[in-house]
Design a protein around this motif. Structure first.
Motif, PDB file in Angstrom:
ATOM      1  N   TYR A 176       0.680  -1.184   0.015  1.00  0.00           N
ATOM      2  CA  TYR A 176       0.019  -0.026  -0.059  1.00  0.00           C
ATOM      3  C   TYR A 176       0.843   1.314   0.070  1.00  0.00           C
ATOM      4  CZ  TYR A 176      -3.155   3.821   1.672  1.00  0.00           C
ATOM      5  OH  TYR A 176      -3.544   4.955   1.805  1.00  0.00           O
ATOM      6  N   HIS A 177       1.887   1.330   0.864  1.00  0.00           N
ATOM      7  CA  HIS A 177       2.579   2.687   0.961  1.00  0.00           C
ATOM      8  C   HIS A 177       3.530   2.627  -0.318  1.00  0.00           C
ATOM      9  CE1 HIS A 177       1.713   2.332   5.243  1.00  0.00           C
ATOM     10  NE2 HIS A 177       1.252   3.658   4.862  1.00  0.00           N
ATOM     11  N   TYR A 178       3.797   1.524  -1.223  1.00  0.00           N
ATOM     12  CA  TYR A 178       4.677   1.578  -2.260  1.00  0.00           C
ATOM     13  C   TYR A 178       4.010   2.267  -3.214  1.00  0.00           C
ATOM     14  CZ  TYR A 178       9.173  -0.630  -1.455  1.00  0.00           C
ATOM     15  OH  TYR A 178      10.522  -0.879  -0.865  1.00  0.00           O
ATOM     16  N   PHE A 179       2.598   1.888  -3.387  1.00  0.00           N
ATOM     17  CA  PHE A 179       1.548   2.629  -4.264  1.00  0.00           C
ATOM     18  C   PHE A 179       1.510   4.036  -3.869  1.00  0.00           C
ATOM     19  CE2 PHE A 179      -0.508  -1.380  -5.246  1.00  0.00           C
ATOM     20  CZ  PHE A 179      -0.705  -1.285  -6.917  1.00  0.00           C
ATOM     21  N   ARG A 180       1.317   4.649  -2.731  1.00  0.00           N
ATOM     22  CA  ARG A 180       1.244   5.839  -2.385  1.00  0.00           C
ATOM     23  C   ARG A 180       2.498   6.595  -2.684  1.00  0.00           C
ATOM     24  NH1 ARG A 180      -3.245   7.834  -2.238  1.00  0.00           N
ATOM     25  NH2 ARG A 180      -2.354   9.616  -0.750  1.00  0.00           N
ATOM     26  N   ILE A 181       3.565   6.074  -2.303  1.00  0.00           N
ATOM     27  CA  ILE A 181       4.893   6.588  -2.805  1.00  0.00           C
ATOM     28  C   ILE A 181       4.917   6.887  -4.467  1.00  0.00           C
ATOM     29  CG2 ILE A 181       7.630   6.402  -2.759  1.00  0.00           C
ATOM     30  CD1 ILE A 181       6.990   5.100   0.156  1.00  0.00           C
TER      31      ILE A 181
ATOM     32  N   ASN B 188       2.504   7.004  -6.378  1.00  0.00           N
ATOM     33  CA  ASN B 188       1.548   7.950  -6.875  1.00  0.00           C
ATOM     34  C   ASN B 188       2.129   9.451  -6.452  1.00  0.00           C
ATOM     35  OD1 ASN B 188      -0.172   6.274  -7.879  1.00  0.00           O
ATOM     36  ND2 ASN B 188      -1.474   6.296  -6.025  1.00  0.00           N
ATOM     37  N   SER B 189       2.763   9.862  -5.382  1.00  0.00           N
ATOM     38  CA  SER B 189       3.270  10.874  -4.949  1.00  0.00           C
ATOM     39  C   SER B 189       4.393  11.216  -5.978  1.00  0.00           C
ATOM     40  CB  SER B 189       3.678  11.089  -3.463  1.00  0.00           C
ATOM     41  OG  SER B 189       4.129  12.398  -3.073  1.00  0.00           O
ATOM     42  N   TRP B 190       5.421  10.410  -6.473  1.00  0.00           N
ATOM     43  CA  TRP B 190       6.307  10.520  -6.871  1.00  0.00           C
ATOM     44  C   TRP B 190       6.085  11.171  -8.549  1.00  0.00           C
ATOM     45  CZ3 TRP B 190      11.398  11.231  -6.636  1.00  0.00           C
ATOM     46  CH2 TRP B 190      12.508  11.156  -8.052  1.00  0.00           C
TER      47      TRP B 190
ATOM     48  N   ASN C 244       5.512  13.556  -1.041  1.00  0.00           N
ATOM     49  CA  ASN C 244       5.530  13.155   0.327  1.00  0.00           C
ATOM     50  C   ASN C 244       6.389  11.935   0.644  1.00  0.00           C
ATOM     51  OD1 ASN C 244       4.461  12.375   2.871  1.00  0.00           O
ATOM     52  ND2 ASN C 244       2.314  12.571   2.306  1.00  0.00           N
TER      53      ASN C 244
ATOM     54  N   TYR D  20       5.641   8.886   3.788  1.00  0.00           N
ATOM     55  CA  TYR D  20       4.921   7.588   3.741  1.00  0.00           C
ATOM     56  C   TYR D  20       6.049   6.380   4.447  1.00  0.00           C
ATOM     57  CZ  TYR D  20       1.247   9.150   0.751  1.00  0.00           C
ATOM     58  OH  TYR D  20       0.214  10.115   0.423  1.00  0.00           O
TER      59      TYR D  20
ATOM     60  N   ASP E 165       4.942   3.657   7.189  1.00  0.00           N
ATOM     61  CA  ASP E 165       5.085   2.407   6.947  1.00  0.00           C
ATOM     62  C   ASP E 165       5.861   1.860   8.061  1.00  0.00           C
ATOM     63  OD1 ASP E 165       5.238  -0.005   4.642  1.00  0.00           O
ATOM     64  OD2 ASP E 165       7.104   0.147   5.532  1.00  0.00           O
TER      65      ASP E 165
END
Length: 158
Positions: free
Chosen positions: A62-67, A69-71, A95, A98, A102
């Motif tokens: 989940y956090h890799y997805f968020r990172i 998307n932020s990237w 951001n 994340y 994590d």
């Protein structure tokens, strides 16, 4: 955080970060599925630990997805006048918190998992789980103030 996005980025560099994040998403996501599918094949005594392993990899996915998307949102990528891809900062902040969220979740869980597979007496297991879980959460939480500093001398303090 240090202003790493303010510098000029080449498309190959930007793409390498994207590919590393893709790899993390695929690796952690598939590991989660594998761990949970293997639960019936593991001795009952270790199923809780394997379940925790799957939770840790799910949180990381989940956090890799968020990172990721932020990237992607932090940059504009498009064809330049010379026909090559150009990468520019979009103005949307990247951001990097994340990672700390994590770690705040996964490091205590990994320590609890380690304690569970040690098969210690119940009282010692509970005591160690609480002690190490809280200590690891405090450790991660105290690292974040250093992460968000622009001044390197203050950053090193933390």
């Amino acid at each position: 955080a240090l202003d790493c996005l303010g510098r000029d980025w080449q498309y190959a560099e930007w793409s390498a970060v994207c590919n590393a994040l893709y790899f993390g998403i695929a690796g952690m996501g598939s590991a989660t599925i594998f761990f949970w599918l293997q639960l019936p094949n593991v001795t009952k005594n270790y199923r809780t630990a394997l379940t925790i392993t799957g939770i840790v990899t799910l949180i990381a996915t989940y956090h890799y997805f968020r990172i990721f998307n932020s990237w992607v949102a932090a940059f504009n990528v498009g064809l330049g006048v010379n026909g090559a891809y150009e990468v520019t900062v979009s103005g949307t902040p990247f951001n990097d918190a994340y990672r700390y969220v994590d770690w705040l979740l996964t490091v205590p869980l990994l320590l609890v998992e380690l304690i569970l597979v040690m098969k210690l007496p119940a009282k010692e297991t509970v005591c160690l789980a609480w002690t190490l879980g809280i200590a690891s959460a405090v450790m991660v939480a105290l690292g974040y103030p250093g992460e968000i500093q622009d001044d390197l001398s203050v950053r090193w303090f933390w």
